[in-house]
Scaffold this active site. Sequence first.
Site, PDB file in Angstrom:
ATOM      1  N   GLU A   1       0.824  -1.231   0.000  1.00 17.35           N
ATOM      2  CA  GLU A   1       0.000   0.000   0.000  1.00 17.35           C
ATOM      3  C   GLU A   1       0.848   1.268   0.000  1.00 17.35           C
ATOM      4  O   GLU A   1       0.627   2.176   0.816  1.00 17.35           O
ATOM      5  CB  GLU A   1      -0.968  -0.006   1.199  1.00 17.35           C
ATOM      6  CG  GLU A   1      -2.007  -1.095   1.098  1.00 17.35           C
ATOM      7  CD  GLU A   1      -3.137  -1.000   2.109  1.00 17.35           C
ATOM      8  OE1 GLU A   1      -3.061  -0.186   3.046  1.00 17.35           O
ATOM      9  OE2 GLU A   1      -4.118  -1.762   1.948  1.00 17.35           O
TER      10      GLU A   1
ATOM     11  N   GLU B   1      -5.501  -8.388  -0.277  1.00 13.56           N
ATOM     12  CA  GLU B   1      -6.217  -8.062   0.975  1.00 13.56           C
ATOM     13  C   GLU B   1      -7.672  -7.822   0.619  1.00 13.56           C
ATOM     14  O   GLU B   1      -7.972  -6.907  -0.161  1.00 13.56           O
ATOM     15  CB  GLU B   1      -5.646  -6.815   1.653  1.00 13.56           C
ATOM     16  CG  GLU B   1      -4.301  -7.034   2.299  1.00 13.56           C
ATOM     17  CD  GLU B   1      -3.814  -5.844   3.123  1.00 13.56           C
ATOM     18  OE1 GLU B   1      -4.659  -5.147   3.718  1.00 13.56           O
ATOM     19  OE2 GLU B   1      -2.600  -5.622   3.134  1.00 13.56           O
TER      20      GLU B   1
HETATM   21  O1  AHR Z   1      -5.005  -5.873   7.003  1.00 13.42           O
HETATM   22  C1  AHR Z   1      -4.868  -4.753   7.803  1.00 13.42           C
HETATM   23  C2  AHR Z   1      -4.180  -3.601   7.090  1.00 13.42           C
HETATM   24  O2  AHR Z   1      -5.007  -3.141   6.067  1.00 13.42           O
HETATM   25  C3  AHR Z   1      -2.891  -3.920   6.385  1.00 13.42           C
HETATM   26  O3  AHR Z   1      -1.788  -3.853   7.225  1.00 13.42           O
HETATM   27  C4  AHR Z   1      -2.805  -2.853   5.350  1.00 13.42           C
HETATM   28  O4  AHR Z   1      -2.106  -3.272   4.213  1.00 13.42           O
HETATM   29  C5  AHR Z   1      -4.247  -2.492   5.071  1.00 13.42           C
HETATM   30  O5  AHR Z   1      -4.464  -1.122   5.122  1.00 13.42           O
END
Ligand code: AHR
Length: 498
Positions: free
Chosen positions: A173, A292
């Site tokens: 990210e 994610e």
């Molecule tokens: O999964 C929790 C968080 O969400 C992770 O660390 C990040 O990549 C995202 O913002």
Amino acid sequence: MQKAKLILDRDYQIGQVDPRIYGSFLEHLGRAIYTGIYEPGHPTADAEGFRQDTLKLVKQLGVPLVRWPGGNFVSGYRWEDGIGDPASRPRRPEMAWFSTESNQVGLHEFVSWAKKADTEVMMAVNLGTRGPDEARDLVEYCNLNTNTYFADLRRKNGAKDPFGIKLWCLGNEMDGPWQIGHKTAKEYARVAHEAGKLMKWIDPTIELVACGSSNLNMPTFGHWEDTVLEECYDTIDYVSMHQYYSNASGDTPEFLARSLHMDQFIKGVVAICDAAQARKHSKKQINISFDEWNVWYHSNGHDQAYYDSRVWHEAPPLLEDIYTFEDALLVGSMLITLLKHADRVKVACLAQLVNVIAPIMTRPGGGAWCNTIYWPYMHASLYGRGTALQPLVQSPTFATKEYDAVPMLDSVAILNPDGGVTIFAVNRDEKEDLALNLDLRAFPNLKPKEHLLLHHDDMHAINTEENPDNVVPVTMPLRGDEAEIRLPARSWNVIRLG
Ligand code: AHR
């Protein structure tokens, strides 16, 4: 009762399902690692300190791949802190989650846990505070069998054979201002290309995932992907996607329609990848790593108070969403959406696996149990292997604030390796059952042999340590010659034809 129809044909294929879409994620965040998978002294802990109760629930999911060590955590992580004698490892203030990292679980421990869990490691490198140099050292440490510094160090630390880690994330990210070492698209694209280049020079067999946008609402969405693809096209194999959904407003129909948003997001990123391919006249296709995805919002209020307090606790309870039955329905629809894009989504990670926005919960010193979302995830992972078939769906629709026509029936079918077919179906409607007519024209010999149903009268029903079986799947009775199957209002269904 409303009626819907699903027409299945062997020749209407989306693509082969890559089993890696059933991956998950364990970050050094909250109690995911410490008291989640690792708790020396726990009654079920093995000699290495790994909880066997957690491991059993992980193995039951058939998780093919686990992303590690972050997440936001990786952007400040020094991987060398987690090797060598655990007694001499540094304790660090960890800035992604304002916690203390003890480094008692590091590379060797995590690789060992992954072996015990029958899963592969998807490794992320730090491109926040670090760069190409540390990334290539880590690939050498993990994957080379040479007589060189970092490969020798791995052997000295007890691992004679390389770990053979095949899939690597180039940071996490990096478009987000919350990220340690946040970068502009151009800054990230340059460092990702250079790091990836060196990593592949060390081990040409690895595959690389470049950061895409952290979600579809990022102001840099589109421009970010374009810039990264322009610079890194020849180095990378996948662009990553992340997306979480919330029902903080309490609008259930809108919430259950969020998978349409996910579908649009995937179509958009695929189009951007293909535009880059066309511009470059390249034969290489870049695919998607949706590394994610989940529902995430129940714990936000509690967690903000913790971050504001700057107390730097070790393994504080963070992101401990207790998922409702309603959340399990959206997770089911998100899985269906990934399968509908099986031709381009080749990796995906339910974020995360234990305690942190997770299907599995644990209590320090106590039990391990399943959040509601465990069940659709398990069903998809177990029965969703094979070839995804193009769903020809006829369904009534309903309107939400954002969408004019949301199909009541969300569904996809998988042609399994044994010749059977599995249908995953969500009835999104809050009140009406659906009579699902199966048109099996291309499969004259297949009959329904199992109908698994996840349903609860209360959309807010949860599982707890004391009541772990409040929201669990049941097997519905079948005669075997049904032309129609009843999908109760608000339900997740797995219909297996054999
Ligand atoms: O999964 C929790 C968080 O969400 C992770 O660390 C990040 O990549 C995202 O913002």
